[in-house]
Enzyme design. Sequence first.
Site, PDB file in Angstrom:
ATOM      1  CE  LYS A  11      35.101  22.748  66.103  1.00  0.00           C
ATOM      2  NZ  LYS A  11      35.159  21.382  66.889  1.00  0.00           N
ATOM      3  CG  PHE A  59      29.298  13.829  69.104  1.00  0.00           C
ATOM      4  CD1 PHE A  59      29.612  14.771  67.756  1.00  0.00           C
ATOM      5  CD2 PHE A  59      29.831  12.690  69.033  1.00  0.00           C
ATOM      6  CE1 PHE A  59      30.343  14.284  66.685  1.00  0.00           C
ATOM      7  CE2 PHE A  59      30.632  12.239  67.856  1.00  0.00           C
ATOM      8  CZ  PHE A  59      30.898  13.158  66.734  1.00  0.00           C
ATOM      9  NE  ARG A  87      43.639  15.500  61.879  1.00  0.00           N
ATOM     10  CZ  ARG A  87      42.354  15.753  62.299  1.00  0.00           C
ATOM     11  NH1 ARG A  87      41.986  16.872  62.006  1.00  0.00           N
ATOM     12  NH2 ARG A  87      41.960  15.013  63.494  1.00  0.00           N
ATOM     13  CB  THR A  93      39.119  15.616  69.245  1.00  0.00           C
ATOM     14  OG1 THR A  93      39.649  15.256  67.832  1.00  0.00           O
ATOM     15  CG2 THR A  93      37.966  15.862  69.175  1.00  0.00           C
ATOM     16  NE  ARG A 104      40.786  20.622  68.550  1.00  0.00           N
ATOM     17  CZ  ARG A 104      40.657  19.688  67.789  1.00  0.00           C
ATOM     18  NH1 ARG A 104      41.287  18.787  67.630  1.00  0.00           N
ATOM     19  NH2 ARG A 104      39.608  19.974  66.616  1.00  0.00           N
ATOM     20  CG  ASN A 114      37.213  20.662  69.830  1.00  0.00           C
ATOM     21  OD1 ASN A 114      36.670  21.534  69.018  1.00  0.00           O
ATOM     22  ND2 ASN A 114      37.520  19.340  69.461  1.00  0.00           N
ATOM     23  CG  HIS A 117      36.705  21.304  61.810  1.00  0.00           C
ATOM     24  ND1 HIS A 117      36.357  20.051  61.773  1.00  0.00           N
ATOM     25  CD2 HIS A 117      36.964  21.347  60.345  1.00  0.00           C
ATOM     26  CE1 HIS A 117      36.440  19.321  60.874  1.00  0.00           C
ATOM     27  NE2 HIS A 117      36.638  20.278  59.804  1.00  0.00           N
TER      28      HIS A 117
END
EC number: 2.7.4.6
Length: 143
Positions: A11, A59, A87, A93, A104, A114, A117
């Site tokens: 991100k 959000f 993951r 998250t 993260r 964060n 994705h």
Amino acid sequence: MVIERTLSIIKPDAVAKNIIGEIYTRFENAGLRIVAARMLHLSKEQAQEFYTVHKDRPFYNDLVGFMTSGPVMVQVLEGENAIARNREIMGATNPKEAVPGTIRADFAENIDANAVHGSDGSGTAEQEINFFFKSEDICPRIG
């Protein structure tokens, strides 16, 4: 042995910190291979379409704004149980709940910024990969 593919996005917050290479190292150290990758700056329309599943969530607008705030790095990861493995190395998250040593926990600022994705299932992975890549853009590296 189940070889899967999953979509990963680094991100804007992580791209701005110049930690793409560190994140790629984590993917590779976990046995995942990068079989397609590109950097792009998402348009508002692209972000809205990609995150349409969240359009009724409070959000959503902030998420779209964040994902269009700077360039992202999008990649397809391939490997044994790639979806679950990605993951796991991403972490929770909310970075405050993420296990130390996950992406993260180590790099994310907060639940909104964060860092990464990752697809949450096989159906989602296929849909998300097809959103960003044509089949000819993917270069299998099994071996």
